[in-house]
Design a protein around this motif. Structure first.
Motif, short mmCIF file in Angstrom:
data_model
loop_
_atom_site.label_atom_id
_atom_site.label_comp_id
_atom_site.label_asym_id
_atom_site.label_seq_id
_atom_site.Cartn_x
_atom_site.Cartn_y
_atom_site.Cartn_z
N TRP A 138 0.82 -1.20 0.00
CA TRP A 138 0.00 0.00 0.00
C TRP A 138 0.86 1.26 0.00
CZ3 TRP A 138 -5.16 -0.65 -0.59
CH2 TRP A 138 -5.66 -1.94 -0.36
N TYR A 139 0.31 2.31 -0.62
CA TYR A 139 1.11 3.52 -0.86
C TYR A 139 0.27 4.79 -0.68
CZ TYR A 139 3.91 6.87 -3.65
OH TYR A 139 4.63 7.95 -4.08
N PHE A 140 0.90 5.83 -0.17
CA PHE A 140 0.28 7.16 -0.15
C PHE A 140 1.38 8.21 -0.25
CE2 PHE A 140 1.38 6.56 4.28
CZ PHE A 140 1.62 7.82 4.80
N GLU A 141 0.99 9.44 -0.61
CA GLU A 141 1.95 10.54 -0.76
C GLU A 141 1.62 11.68 0.20
OE1 GLU A 141 3.24 10.14 -5.47
OE2 GLU A 141 1.74 11.64 -4.90
N VAL A 142 2.66 12.41 0.57
CA VAL A 142 2.51 13.60 1.41
C VAL A 142 3.35 14.71 0.80
CG1 VAL A 142 3.07 14.63 3.64
CG2 VAL A 142 2.07 12.34 3.55
N THR A 143 2.78 15.89 0.71
CA THR A 143 3.53 17.06 0.24
C THR A 143 3.72 18.04 1.39
OG1 THR A 143 2.71 16.85 -2.03
CG2 THR A 143 3.54 19.01 -1.37
N ASP A 156 8.72 19.46 -1.07
CA ASP A 156 8.99 18.08 -1.42
C ASP A 156 7.71 17.23 -1.33
OD1 ASP A 156 11.71 18.36 -1.94
OD2 ASP A 156 12.27 18.05 0.16
N THR A 157 7.62 16.27 -2.23
CA THR A 157 6.55 15.28 -2.18
C THR A 157 7.16 13.94 -1.80
OG1 THR A 157 5.13 16.39 -3.79
CG2 THR A 157 4.78 14.03 -3.48
N LEU A 158 6.63 13.35 -0.76
CA LEU A 158 7.18 12.11 -0.20
C LEU A 158 6.23 10.95 -0.45
CD1 LEU A 158 8.03 13.70 3.25
CD2 LEU A 158 9.46 13.71 1.20
N GLY A 159 6.80 9.78 -0.64
CA GLY A 159 6.00 8.57 -0.83
C GLY A 159 6.25 7.60 0.30
N PHE A 160 5.20 6.88 0.70
CA PHE A 160 5.29 5.94 1.81
C PHE A 160 4.65 4.62 1.40
CE2 PHE A 160 5.43 10.21 3.38
CZ PHE A 160 6.46 10.18 4.32
N LEU A 161 5.48 3.58 1.34
CA LEU A 161 5.05 2.27 0.89
C LEU A 161 5.25 1.25 2.01
CD1 LEU A 161 4.29 0.15 -1.32
CD2 LEU A 161 6.73 0.11 -1.94
N ILE A 162 4.21 0.48 2.29
CA ILE A 162 4.31 -0.61 3.26
C ILE A 162 3.98 -1.91 2.55
CG2 ILE A 162 1.92 -0.42 4.06
CD1 ILE A 162 2.98 -1.06 6.91
N CYS A 163 4.78 -2.94 2.82
CA CYS A 163 4.59 -4.25 2.21
C CYS A 163 4.38 -5.27 3.32
CB CYS A 163 5.81 -4.64 1.37
SG CYS A 163 6.20 -3.47 0.05
N LEU A 164 3.18 -5.85 3.36
CA LEU A 164 2.82 -6.83 4.38
C LEU A 164 2.42 -8.12 3.68
CD1 LEU A 164 0.64 -4.45 6.57
CD2 LEU A 164 2.92 -5.29 7.17
N PRO A 165 3.01 -9.26 4.04
CA PRO A 165 2.68 -10.53 3.39
C PRO A 165 1.19 -10.82 3.43
CG PRO A 165 4.61 -10.78 4.79
CD PRO A 165 4.05 -9.42 5.07
N PHE A 225 -1.72 9.86 -8.24
CA PHE A 225 -0.51 10.23 -7.52
C PHE A 225 0.40 11.08 -8.39
CE2 PHE A 225 -1.65 6.24 -5.22
CZ PHE A 225 -1.78 6.80 -3.96
N LYS A 226 1.24 11.87 -7.73
CA LYS A 226 2.21 12.69 -8.46
C LYS A 226 3.26 11.81 -9.12
CE LYS A 226 5.03 16.85 -7.95
NZ LYS A 226 5.47 17.92 -7.03
N TYR A 227 3.55 10.67 -8.48
CA TYR A 227 4.55 9.74 -9.04
C TYR A 227 3.90 8.36 -9.19
CZ TYR A 227 7.68 13.53 -7.83
OH TYR A 227 8.29 14.76 -7.74
N PRO A 228 3.04 8.20 -10.21
CA PRO A 228 2.31 6.94 -10.39
C PRO A 228 3.21 5.76 -10.75
CG PRO A 228 2.00 8.38 -12.29
CD PRO A 228 2.69 9.19 -11.24
N GLU A 229 4.41 6.04 -11.21
CA GLU A 229 5.31 4.94 -11.58
C GLU A 229 5.69 4.07 -10.40
OE1 GLU A 229 7.86 8.69 -10.97
OE2 GLU A 229 5.93 8.16 -11.89
N ILE A 230 5.57 4.62 -9.19
CA ILE A 230 5.89 3.82 -7.99
C ILE A 230 4.88 2.68 -7.84
CG2 ILE A 230 6.04 3.89 -5.46
CD1 ILE A 230 7.11 6.73 -5.73
N GLU A 231 3.60 2.97 -8.11
CA GLU A 231 2.58 1.92 -8.05
C GLU A 231 2.90 0.79 -9.01
OE1 GLU A 231 -1.83 3.05 -7.25
OE2 GLU A 231 -0.99 4.61 -8.54
#
Length: 348
Positions: free
Chosen positions: A139-144, A203-212, A301-307
């Motif tokens: 899951w991902y979200f962005e913060v500016t 700055d725009t920051l991205g936050f990704l969490i990976c949970l099995p 998202f501002k940086y959709p390539e992360i998805e």
């Protein structure tokens, strides 16, 4: 509109005063009204502007009548319930229909924008969580960072429900954060360098969490709260749930394969945390002094390539999932407690 908080004290009596001074909803002939919130209109973003905050060891979950609850008609027609509290199983927790910053699940001194997608700090570090959580998947979200005055700072990332709202994220075992100053990452008050230059205004920051998706001894079903007491505050009903921090700390176990990554203006800062503690995680923001940040939970998202690169979902996709999970949890509760509910309803 100025918000209010319930008065909660230690040594709670059996017949205590409910938040807001109400002694419980009643209908005609002093009978509980099972539709006390049915005709009360909520604001556009689905949460009362006046509400009890999660604080002092208690949490409040907004409730709505459950049209699928068994024996609802018998309850409405029975005189045996006169003057008695409404059973919690006749209601269900209200699942928000969009991911926003939570009005009630924050330090009261934080100022939330009307659209609930931006927040401004005040004085010392304190925190706010989002309205939705995740337990598995990517899951991902962005913060500016909209404003970062001199001396202000932020710590942003992922936190569980027991992460201390009156402290910076990453202060305890329930959160993982990335600090603006020096780019330090924090967990359990232990700071290590994550990015050498930190981040700042603009700055725009991205936050990704990976949970099995799967794992031993993991319960993904949300709590129904139907066995919790209902309290009335400003014409709305809430489930009241007592914090179980000591128990939660004892049950914390790391999840192999889990990780958290941070991004700055679309560039990965590497894996910040691996094998994190299991549990439900919310997007979380803590602010020192009067910095202002805005959040983007998707879908644009501002940086959709992360998805695409990390095969993750935007937090906005969590809405439908949580509604389904909550409905399933309610059905399981009714199935497991059918006999007890029948006895309660007919007062046998």
């Amino acid at each position: 509109m100025e918000e209010s908080t319930p008065s909660l004290t230690k040594g709670r009596p059996n017949k205590r005063k409910l938040p807001g001074g109400d002694q419980g909803p009643t209908g005609k002939k002093g009978r509980p009204s099972s539709d006390i919130t049915a005709n009360v209109k909520l604001p556009a973003h689905g949460y009362p502007l006046e509400h009890p905050f999660n604080k002092d060891g208690y949490r409040y979950i907004l409730a709505e009548p459950d049209p699928h609850a068994p024996f609802r008609q018998e309850f409405d027609e029975s005189a045996d319930w006169a003057g008695k509290p409404i059973p919690g199983w006749l209601y269900r927790s209200l699942t928000p229909n969009s991911v926003l910053l939570a009005l009630h699940d924050r330090a009261p001194q934080l100022k939330v924008a009307e659209d609930r997608l931006a927040v401004t700090g005040e004085k010392g570090y304190c925190m706010i969580r989002a309205s939705h959580f995740v337990t598995r998947g990517n899951w991902y979200f962005e913060v500016t960072i909209e404003e970062m005055p001199e001396g202000a700072a932020t710590r942003i990332g992922w936190g569980q429900e027991y992460a201390n709202l009156q402290a910076p994220l990453g202060y305890d075992k329930f959160g993982y954060s990335w600090r603006s100053r020096k780019g330090t990452k924090f967990h359990e008050s232990c700071g290590k360098t994550c990015s050498p230059d930190g981040y700042s205004e603009g700055d725009t920051l991205g936050f990704l969490i990976c949970l099995p998706e799967t794992g031993p001894n993991r319960d993904y079903m949300p709590n129904t709260f139907k066995d919790r007491p209902l309290v009335k505050f400003k014409s709305h009903l809430y489930y009241e749930d007592k914090d179980k921090i000591t128990e939660a700390l004892k049950n914390l176990k790391t999840v192999p394969g889990s990780k958290i990554l941070f991004f700055k203006n679309g560039k990965s800062q590497g894996v910040a945390f691996e094998n994190i503690n299991g549990g439900a995680y919310y997007p979380a923001i803590s602010i020192y002094k009067n910095a202002t940040v805005s959040v983007n939970f998707g879908p644009s998202f501002k940086y959709p390539e992360i998805e695409q690169r990390f095969k993750c979902k935007g937090m906005c996709d969590r809405v439908e999932e949580l509604i389904c999970e909550q409905s399933l949890a309610d059905m399981v509760y009714f199935s497991d407690n059918d006999g007890k509910l029948r006895l309660d309803t007919f007062n046998l």
